[in-house]
Design an enzyme around this catalytic site. Structure first.
Site, PDB file in Angstrom:
ATOM      1  CB  THR A 181     -12.676   4.746   4.847  1.00  0.00           C
ATOM      2  OG1 THR A 181     -11.331   4.244   4.888  1.00  0.00           O
ATOM      3  CG2 THR A 181     -12.640   6.272   4.807  1.00  0.00           C
TER       4      THR A 181
ATOM      5  CE1 TYR B 287      -4.033   2.092   0.638  1.00  0.00           C
ATOM      6  CE2 TYR B 287      -2.577   3.290   2.121  1.00  0.00           C
ATOM      7  CZ  TYR B 287      -3.757   3.207   1.418  1.00  0.00           C
ATOM      8  OH  TYR B 287      -4.667   4.233   1.476  1.00  0.00           O
TER       9      TYR B 287
ATOM     10  CE  LYS C 207      -3.706   4.712  -1.860  1.00  0.00           C
ATOM     11  NZ  LYS C 207      -4.760   5.171  -2.788  1.00  0.00           N
TER      12      LYS C 207
END
Length: 275
Positions: free
Chosen positions: A211, A176, A180
């Site tokens: 989220t 991740y 990113k």
């Protein structure tokens, strides 16, 4: 330039990927509530249909398309279809992204590190899955958007990166962070290429928002409390708080801004990484 109109996106033609939940849904709402026409793109048909119906019932101009953003041909076809239906394309939020679980530095409920998350156990499948959705698909989306925006010599592309692009995050995996960081550099590179054609490319780098990322671990009250303790502002952000920044980058208020990454993290990136 009048400040009472410069933030307007009234009538703008917008695409949002990963639009059915989380920050993507917030971007969708921010645009729709401000009078834009929004195409909601997401792989989760059930969630997409539910949010599409909800927003339509509120009178907003939205349409929906089920899309796997890792399918480059499907991305091209869907962007072309949306642009044809709208008569053009003004704003794209390349937002879709995933992380299938935490890295080794994250602790489980017992306060222990999970051996299964060790680097040596990190599978090729897990790596490719994250990179394909959170980096490759960003490239596909920017490329598809550019084909329409260059022709009109205007447009705004906003990529969702992460504070993980700037510093390691104990709650998210290595793939991740790499994806990113790559997306952030992709924003700079494509912004440089597209600037002379009037197309702007910027990024929003969120910190801790509640989220469904990483399997929804942020919905756990204990996890939220631990995360909040590491944020200088002492709390986790609500998804609503990202809307004003999204509106700024989408609108002419940011007409001379391109190639930038806007961090919205309560000061988290100012503090030392914790493992």
């Amino acid at each position: 330039m009048k400040l009472d109109t410069v933030f307007s996106v009234e009538g703008a033609r917008v695409i949002v990927t990963g639009a059915a939940s989380g920050l993507g849904l917030a971007f969708t709402e921010a645009m729709a509530e401000s009078g834009a026409q929004v195409a909601m793109l997401d792989l989760n048909r059930e969630a997409l249909d539910a949010q599409f119906r909800r927003l339509r019932s509120l009178g907003y101009s939205v349409r929906s398309h089920v899309l796997d953003v890792t399918d480059r041909d499907a991305v091209d076809d869907t962007f072309n279809a949306v642009a044809a239906g709208f008569g053009g394309l003004d704003i794209v939020f390349a937002n879709a992204g995933i992380d299938p679980g935490p890295g080794f530095a994250a602790l489980n409920a017992a306060g222990e590190r999970e051996p299964a998350n060790m680097l040596e156990e990190y599978s090729d499948h897990r790596w490719r899955k994250v990179i394909s959705v959170s980096l490759d698909a960003v490239f596909y989306s920017i490329r598809a958007a550019a084909r329409h925006m260059r022709a009109n010599r205007s447009g705004s592309i906003i990529v969702t990166t992460s504070v993980s692009a700037l510093r390691p995050a104990v709650t998210l995996g290595a793939a991740y962070a790499a994806a990113k960081a790559g997306a952030a550099q992709l924003v700079r590179a494509t912004a440089l290429e597209l600037a002379s054609d009037g197309v702007r490319v910027n990024a929003i780098a969120p910190g801790p928002f509640e989220t469904d990322i990483g399997g929804g671990f942020m919905h756990n009250s204990e996890v939220r409390a631990k995360m909040a303790a590491g944020v200088p502002m002492g709390r986790i952000a609500e998804v609503e708080e990202i809307k004003p920044l999204a509106l700024y980058l989408a609108s002419k208020a940011s007409s001379f801004v391109t190639g930038q990454q806007f961090v919205i993290d309560g000061g988290l990136s100012l503090s030392a990484a914790r493992a």
